[in-house]
Scaffold this motif. Structure first.
Motif, PDB file in Angstrom:
ATOM      1  N   ASN A 121       0.846  -1.200   0.000  1.00 52.26           N
ATOM      2  CA  ASN A 121       0.000   0.000   0.000  1.00 52.26           C
ATOM      3  C   ASN A 121       0.879   1.247   0.000  1.00 52.26           C
ATOM      4  O   ASN A 121       0.360   2.351  -0.126  1.00 52.26           O
ATOM      5  CB  ASN A 121      -0.967  -0.012   1.188  1.00 52.26           C
ATOM      6  N   LEU A 122       2.156   1.119   0.112  1.00 53.13           N
ATOM      7  CA  LEU A 122       3.283   2.055  -0.027  1.00 53.13           C
ATOM      8  C   LEU A 122       4.402   1.471   0.829  1.00 53.13           C
ATOM      9  O   LEU A 122       4.155   0.976   1.922  1.00 53.13           O
ATOM     10  CB  LEU A 122       3.003   3.493   0.450  1.00 53.13           C
ATOM     11  N   PHE A 123       5.590   1.499   0.296  1.00 52.80           N
ATOM     12  CA  PHE A 123       6.740   0.976   1.026  1.00 52.80           C
ATOM     13  C   PHE A 123       7.392   2.075   1.843  1.00 52.80           C
ATOM     14  O   PHE A 123       7.538   3.203   1.373  1.00 52.80           O
ATOM     15  CB  PHE A 123       7.798   0.429   0.051  1.00 52.80           C
ATOM     16  N   PHE A 124       7.822   1.722   3.037  1.00 52.42           N
ATOM     17  CA  PHE A 124       8.732   2.573   3.792  1.00 52.42           C
ATOM     18  C   PHE A 124      10.104   2.495   3.102  1.00 52.42           C
ATOM     19  O   PHE A 124      10.390   1.519   2.406  1.00 52.42           O
ATOM     20  CB  PHE A 124       8.803   2.063   5.232  1.00 52.42           C
ATOM     21  N   ASP A 125      10.961   3.498   3.296  1.00 52.73           N
ATOM     22  CA  ASP A 125      12.202   3.557   2.501  1.00 52.73           C
ATOM     23  C   ASP A 125      13.129   2.349   2.690  1.00 52.73           C
ATOM     24  O   ASP A 125      13.623   1.794   1.712  1.00 52.73           O
ATOM     25  CB  ASP A 125      12.952   4.899   2.685  1.00 52.73           C
ATOM     26  N   THR A 126      13.330   1.891   3.939  1.00 56.04           N
ATOM     27  CA  THR A 126      14.225   0.737   4.118  1.00 56.04           C
ATOM     28  C   THR A 126      13.567  -0.550   3.614  1.00 56.04           C
ATOM     29  O   THR A 126      14.258  -1.482   3.202  1.00 56.04           O
ATOM     30  CB  THR A 126      14.632   0.520   5.594  1.00 56.04           C
ATOM     31  N   THR A 127      12.247  -0.589   3.666  1.00 56.24           N
ATOM     32  CA  THR A 127      11.531  -1.780   3.193  1.00 56.24           C
ATOM     33  C   THR A 127      11.708  -1.898   1.684  1.00 56.24           C
ATOM     34  O   THR A 127      12.009  -2.972   1.144  1.00 56.24           O
ATOM     35  CB  THR A 127      10.035  -1.674   3.561  1.00 56.24           C
ATOM     36  N   ARG A 128      11.548  -0.774   0.997  1.00 57.32           N
ATOM     37  CA  ARG A 128      11.816  -0.734  -0.441  1.00 57.32           C
ATOM     38  C   ARG A 128      13.252  -1.187  -0.720  1.00 57.32           C
ATOM     39  O   ARG A 128      13.503  -2.011  -1.604  1.00 57.32           O
ATOM     40  CB  ARG A 128      11.607   0.702  -0.945  1.00 57.32           C
ATOM     41  N   ALA A 129      14.187  -0.684   0.079  1.00 58.68           N
ATOM     42  CA  ALA A 129      15.598  -1.026  -0.135  1.00 58.68           C
ATOM     43  C   ALA A 129      15.823  -2.531   0.036  1.00 58.68           C
ATOM     44  O   ALA A 129      16.560  -3.142  -0.746  1.00 58.68           O
ATOM     45  CB  ALA A 129      16.483  -0.239   0.837  1.00 58.68           C
ATOM     46  N   HIS A 130      15.180  -3.145   1.027  1.00 56.14           N
ATOM     47  CA  HIS A 130      15.413  -4.582   1.251  1.00 56.14           C
ATOM     48  C   HIS A 130      14.705  -5.458   0.229  1.00 56.14           C
ATOM     49  O   HIS A 130      15.191  -6.553  -0.073  1.00 56.14           O
ATOM     50  CB  HIS A 130      15.070  -4.972   2.692  1.00 56.14           C
ATOM     51  N   VAL A 131      13.613  -4.991  -0.331  1.00 51.66           N
ATOM     52  CA  VAL A 131      12.996  -5.710  -1.456  1.00 51.66           C
ATOM     53  C   VAL A 131      13.999  -5.708  -2.620  1.00 51.66           C
ATOM     54  O   VAL A 131      14.272  -6.746  -3.237  1.00 51.66           O
ATOM     55  CB  VAL A 131      11.670  -5.037  -1.876  1.00 51.66           C
ATOM     56  N   GLU A 132      14.595  -4.543  -2.878  1.00 51.24           N
ATOM     57  CA  GLU A 132      15.529  -4.424  -4.004  1.00 51.24           C
ATOM     58  C   GLU A 132      16.836  -5.171  -3.724  1.00 51.24           C
ATOM     59  O   GLU A 132      17.392  -5.809  -4.623  1.00 51.24           O
ATOM     60  CB  GLU A 132      15.773  -2.946  -4.325  1.00 51.24           C
ATOM     61  N   LEU A 133      17.309  -5.131  -2.480  1.00 54.05           N
ATOM     62  CA  LEU A 133      18.535  -5.868  -2.145  1.00 54.05           C
ATOM     63  C   LEU A 133      18.330  -7.375  -2.284  1.00 54.05           C
ATOM     64  O   LEU A 133      19.267  -8.110  -2.598  1.00 54.05           O
ATOM     65  CB  LEU A 133      19.000  -5.527  -0.720  1.00 54.05           C
ATOM     66  N   ALA A 134      17.096  -7.846  -2.078  1.00 47.69           N
ATOM     67  CA  ALA A 134      16.804  -9.277  -2.274  1.00 47.69           C
ATOM     68  C   ALA A 134      16.707  -9.604  -3.765  1.00 47.69           C
ATOM     69  O   ALA A 134      16.524 -10.762  -4.131  1.00 47.69           O
ATOM     70  CB  ALA A 134      15.515  -9.651  -1.541  1.00 47.69           C
ATOM     71  N   GLY A 135      16.782  -8.566  -4.618  1.00 47.95           N
ATOM     72  CA  GLY A 135      16.770  -8.774  -6.065  1.00 47.95           C
ATOM     73  C   GLY A 135      15.412  -8.527  -6.709  1.00 47.95           C
ATOM     74  O   GLY A 135      15.290  -8.550  -7.923  1.00 47.95           O
ATOM     75  N   ALA A 136      14.389  -8.299  -5.906  1.00 48.58           N
ATOM     76  CA  ALA A 136      13.024  -8.135  -6.425  1.00 48.58           C
ATOM     77  C   ALA A 136      12.728  -6.661  -6.699  1.00 48.58           C
ATOM     78  O   ALA A 136      13.582  -5.792  -6.508  1.00 48.58           O
ATOM     79  CB  ALA A 136      12.032  -8.717  -5.423  1.00 48.58           C
ATOM     80  N   ARG A 137      11.508  -6.393  -7.158  1.00 46.77           N
ATOM     81  CA  ARG A 137      11.105  -5.028  -7.475  1.00 46.77           C
ATOM     82  C   ARG A 137       9.825  -4.676  -6.733  1.00 46.77           C
ATOM     83  O   ARG A 137       9.012  -5.554  -6.423  1.00 46.77           O
ATOM     84  CB  ARG A 137      10.892  -4.866  -8.982  1.00 46.77           C
ATOM     85  N   CYS A 138       9.634  -3.373  -6.488  1.00 46.71           N
ATOM     86  CA  CYS A 138       8.485  -2.889  -5.715  1.00 46.71           C
ATOM     87  C   CYS A 138       7.369  -2.391  -6.616  1.00 46.71           C
ATOM     88  O   CYS A 138       7.625  -1.682  -7.591  1.00 46.71           O
ATOM     89  CB  CYS A 138       8.918  -1.719  -4.834  1.00 46.71           C
ATOM     90  N   LEU A 139       6.142  -2.753  -6.258  1.00 47.07           N
ATOM     91  CA  LEU A 139       4.955  -2.207  -6.919  1.00 47.07           C
ATOM     92  C   LEU A 139       4.067  -1.618  -5.823  1.00 47.07           C
ATOM     93  O   LEU A 139       3.944  -2.216  -4.751  1.00 47.07           O
ATOM     94  CB  LEU A 139       4.184  -3.306  -7.660  1.00 47.07           C
ATOM     95  N   GLU A 140       3.463  -0.474  -6.108  1.00 48.57           N
ATOM     96  CA  GLU A 140       2.658   0.169  -5.067  1.00 48.57           C
ATOM     97  C   GLU A 140       1.240   0.416  -5.552  1.00 48.57           C
ATOM     98  O   GLU A 140       1.025   0.801  -6.698  1.00 48.57           O
ATOM     99  CB  GLU A 140       3.303   1.492  -4.636  1.00 48.57           C
ATOM    100  N   CYS A 141       0.277   0.180  -4.664  1.00 51.39           N
ATOM    101  CA  CYS A 141      -1.143   0.352  -4.992  1.00 51.39           C
ATOM    102  C   CYS A 141      -1.843   1.127  -3.892  1.00 51.39           C
ATOM    103  O   CYS A 141      -2.788   0.638  -3.273  1.00 51.39           O
ATOM    104  CB  CYS A 141      -1.844  -0.990  -5.112  1.00 51.39           C
TER     105      CYS A 141
END
Ligand SMILES: *Cc1c(COP(=O)(O)O)cnc(C)c1O
Length: 461
Positions: A121-141
């Protein structure tokens, strides 16, 4: 007239704060290259940079500190914490870690990898960073209501469930590693999520067999909003509301530095105590944080956390906490100053795009307002907008945030009404001279990830 709910505590110990002049503050912020994270804390009068870990502990917590069991493995304090957290959240497995981002780092690789997506529903900044560090991508709704700061809707933190389902179908359910529900929705201004919305999200996740994780930093503030605003929950206790939410998810990651009213700590919770990925959680925890019975924390920290879990649920505390934000909002309304309204649970998000419509997003209006407020009164706040969001990880292009906010995050049990009144007067002064600002900032140096903590900025001449 705006009404202030009085503090449900009194002061037993004081910490002096330094008074500075405008000339000094102009020099300090120039030396910090216009990045408020790089100011010295002692050069700040009222510090609303974050409500994270800046809380004042109670007498009961300070007393608990002395009971800390510092055994490397299986300490008494660990079992006390686990018992308290199982009780508050109703989950089968509890893993302490040193803070929220550690919870993300330890848990996310079990569900996310290259080619996968996480939806929030929106990522917090470090949460976004850890999704990306795991290799995945963020989508927000995020619920589109969150983008309209003047719309007084009760649950602006909600997920846009129809859009979420569309995204799942578009990317393929097998490519969605997890859905993250951030409660309250930090990046939308601490806006709450309703129980109804949580149920809808959970049922879509169930339909497509997608893992549902709660980003639980502000679980107690969210529960209080639900009690006040969702008629079906008005007679439920805060704990009952928390259980109703957490029953719908599979796991949670939590920064305990927020609603649990401590200075350091985090938790991972798993509903099913037999879930196979608990083995990964323990293994990652041992590699990155420390043995699983302390997770990077001292035994005494675990004790304070156990006490804070219950203090955070106290209704007179939560009513005061949310009442403070409402008072702030009412005063700003009287002055016709725009902010994300109604106010969220942990702070006031000034609408910097409305202060400075003359500035484009890539000159960072939220950062401009934060610097002006520091110069005005020694208040430290931060940008929650395009400056914070940073660049697209694939193209390197500056992203445009849906909002350009300047956040005043209010530490728990630290400041008094007269501090808030001083801050409101300073915001008014800055508002009155908003048209005199013709240029924003450019970035002269930035690191590749989470740049806002460290970057250097310079005024655009
Ligand atoms: C603070 C926060 C985090 C990260 O927690 P830290 O303790 O700062 O590492 C993650 N998600 C949300 C919603 C937060 O507010």
């Amino acid at each position: 007239m705006a009404h202030f709910i009085p503090e449900p505590y009194r002061i037993k110990m004081v910490e002096p704060i330094k008074m500075t002049t405008r000339e000094q503050r102009e020099q300090y912020i120039r030396e910090a290259e216009y990045n408020l994270f790089r100011l010295r804390g002692e050069d700040v009068y009222v510090d609303t940079l974050t409500d994270s870990g800046t809380n004042a502990m109670s007498d009961a917590q300070w007393a608990a500190l002395m009971l800390g069991d510092e055994a490397y493995a299986g300490g008494k304090s660990y079992f006390k914490l686990v018992e308290a957290a199982k009780d508050v959240f109703g989950y089968g497995y509890i893993q302490p870690v040193h803070q929220g981002r550690a919870a993300e780092k330890v848990l996310f690789p079990s569900f996310l990898e290259k080619g996968k997506y996480a939806i929030a529903n929106l990522f917090f900044d470090t949460t976004r960073a850890h999704v990306e560090l795991a290799g995945a991508r963020c989508l927000e709704c995020c619920n589109p209501e969150a983008a309209d700061s003047q719309l007084r809707a009760p649950f602006k933190g909600n997920m846009d469930v129809a859009k979420m389902e569309e995204m799942i179908k578009e990317k393929g359910p097998e490519n969605i590693g997890m859905v993250v529900m951030t409660i309250t929705n930090n990046s939308a201004g601490g806006q709450p999520v309703s129980l109804k919305n949580m149920r809808e999200v959970a049922s879509v996740c169930q339909k497509y067999q997608i893992h549902l994780n709660i980003d639980a930093a502000r679980y107690a503030e969210n529960a209080m909003f639900v009690k006040m605003r969702e008629p079906e929950c008005k007679d439920m206790s805060i704990k009952e509301i928390i259980h109703a939410f957490f029953d719908l998810a599979d796991t949670f990651t939590m920064s305990a530095k927020k609603d649990t009213i401590v200075n350091m700590g985090g938790l991972i919770g798993v509903k099913d105590e037999n879930a196979p990925y608990i083995l990964n959680i323990k293994a990652n925890c041992i590699s990155y944080e420390g043995f699983y019975s302390y997770g990077g924390l001292n035994g005494r920290d675990l004790e304070c956390l156990a006490v804070g879990l219950y203090e955070g649920l106290d209704e007179s505390w939560l009513r005061y906490r949310i009442g403070t934000m409402e008072y702030f909002g009412e005063r700003l309304d009287e002055l016709e100053i725009p902010y994300q309204s109604p106010p969220g649970g942990h702070g006031i998000f000034l609408d910097a795009a409305k202060f400075y419509p003359q500035l484009p997003y890539h000159e960072f209006p939220g950062q401009v307002l934060a610097v002006e407020l520091y110069k005005e009164c020694g208040l430290r706040s931060c940008d929650i907008g395009s400056y914070m969001i940073g660049n697209d990880p694939d193209t390197g292009e500056q992203l445009k945030s849906i909002n350009e906010f300047t956040r005043l995050a209010i530490p728990r049990r630290v400041y008094t009404q007269s501090h808030y009144d001083m801050v409101i007067e300073a915001i008014h002064e800055v508002w009155k001279r908003r048209e005199s600002i013709n240029h924003g900032y450019k970035i002269t140096w930035e690191p590749p990830i989470l740049r806002h903590f460290q970057a250097s900025l310079a005024p655009i001449e």
